[in-house]
Design a protein around this motif. Sequence first.
Motif, PDB file in Angstrom:
ATOM      1  N   ARG A 129     -23.509 -34.077   9.884  1.00  0.00           N
ATOM      2  CA  ARG A 129     -23.460 -33.011   8.902  1.00  0.00           C
ATOM      3  C   ARG A 129     -24.553 -33.221   7.874  1.00  0.00           C
ATOM      4  NH1 ARG A 129     -20.962 -31.638   4.066  1.00  0.00           N
ATOM      5  NH2 ARG A 129     -19.999 -33.665   3.830  1.00  0.00           N
ATOM      6  N   THR A 134     -26.009 -32.837   4.199  1.00  0.00           N
ATOM      7  CA  THR A 134     -25.526 -32.638   2.840  1.00  0.00           C
ATOM      8  C   THR A 134     -26.318 -31.473   2.254  1.00  0.00           C
ATOM      9  OG1 THR A 134     -27.161 -34.092   1.818  1.00  0.00           O
ATOM     10  CG2 THR A 134     -25.109 -35.138   2.608  1.00  0.00           C
ATOM     11  N   PRO A 135     -25.878 -30.900   1.153  1.00  0.00           N
ATOM     12  CA  PRO A 135     -26.679 -29.843   0.524  1.00  0.00           C
ATOM     13  C   PRO A 135     -28.103 -30.325   0.190  1.00  0.00           C
ATOM     14  CG  PRO A 135     -24.468 -29.814  -0.386  1.00  0.00           C
ATOM     15  CD  PRO A 135     -24.572 -31.043   0.495  1.00  0.00           C
ATOM     16  N   PRO A 163     -23.928 -27.756   9.301  1.00  0.00           N
ATOM     17  CA  PRO A 163     -24.290 -27.368   7.937  1.00  0.00           C
ATOM     18  C   PRO A 163     -23.367 -28.023   6.909  1.00  0.00           C
ATOM     19  CG  PRO A 163     -23.190 -25.562   9.062  1.00  0.00           C
ATOM     20  CD  PRO A 163     -23.390 -26.643  10.079  1.00  0.00           C
ATOM     21  N   PRO A 164     -23.800 -28.071   5.663  1.00  0.00           N
ATOM     22  CA  PRO A 164     -22.985 -28.726   4.625  1.00  0.00           C
ATOM     23  C   PRO A 164     -21.592 -28.125   4.475  1.00  0.00           C
ATOM     24  CG  PRO A 164     -25.170 -28.215   3.779  1.00  0.00           C
ATOM     25  CD  PRO A 164     -25.075 -27.598   5.141  1.00  0.00           C
ATOM     26  N   TRP A 165     -21.458 -26.842   4.722  1.00  0.00           N
ATOM     27  CA  TRP A 165     -20.168 -26.183   4.546  1.00  0.00           C
ATOM     28  C   TRP A 165     -19.240 -26.375   5.740  1.00  0.00           C
ATOM     29  CZ3 TRP A 165     -24.918 -23.837   4.700  1.00  0.00           C
ATOM     30  CH2 TRP A 165     -25.233 -23.182   5.889  1.00  0.00           C
ATOM     31  N   HIS A 166     -19.728 -27.003   6.802  1.00  0.00           N
ATOM     32  CA  HIS A 166     -18.917 -27.228   8.002  1.00  0.00           C
ATOM     33  C   HIS A 166     -17.954 -28.386   7.766  1.00  0.00           C
ATOM     34  CE1 HIS A 166     -17.893 -27.535  12.243  1.00  0.00           C
ATOM     35  NE2 HIS A 166     -18.106 -28.822  12.154  1.00  0.00           N
ATOM     36  N   ARG A 167     -16.705 -28.133   8.030  1.00  0.00           N
ATOM     37  CA  ARG A 167     -15.692 -29.185   7.926  1.00  0.00           C
ATOM     38  C   ARG A 167     -15.457 -29.756   9.308  1.00  0.00           C
ATOM     39  NH1 ARG A 167     -15.200 -30.428   2.777  1.00  0.00           N
ATOM     40  NH2 ARG A 167     -14.775 -28.634   1.483  1.00  0.00           N
TER      41      ARG A 167
END
Length: 164
Positions: free
Chosen positions: A34, A36-37, A150-154
């Motif tokens: 993943r 990070t932003p 992506p950063p928003w992926h959990r």
Amino acid sequence: MSTSFVLNLTGVAFTLLVLRLVIPGLPLQRVTRRLTPLDLGLTVLGVLGLILHCTSMFFRSVVAAIPGSGSVISQINSMGTASMIWYAVPALLVLVGLRRQHWAALTLLAASLLAVGITMYNGTALSTHLDTIFAASVIIAATVFLLTAPPWHRAAAPTVAPTS
């Protein structure tokens, strides 16, 4: 660099993105990392810098349409130290942004970006330099679209096997 070169490269990157969106097994979970932003921001900034560098060299009029870009275009096209810095900084930003990715992808990416820099500044034939640009661009796209989350992926919750 011709318009067809850019269109072909865009087509390959778009195809990789579509594969990512349509094939359920992508990205491969065991090698996916993943972003990070900050990683995503550095990668995007680096890619934009690389695009600026290439566009300044091969499509000057496009960059010249941006007010105040004349000095940047001339620095990049001088092929001197400033031009090298205008290439090296974005290339390093991409590498730093993707530093958490699989070591093989990162090694391939670093080698391809180095090859672009070498072929740009050592007087190699233009066709060879364009081949290295194409390869590096495909490797960046493949790394981002096939190996990153992506950063928003959990991450999915780990499944626990039932005990008997």
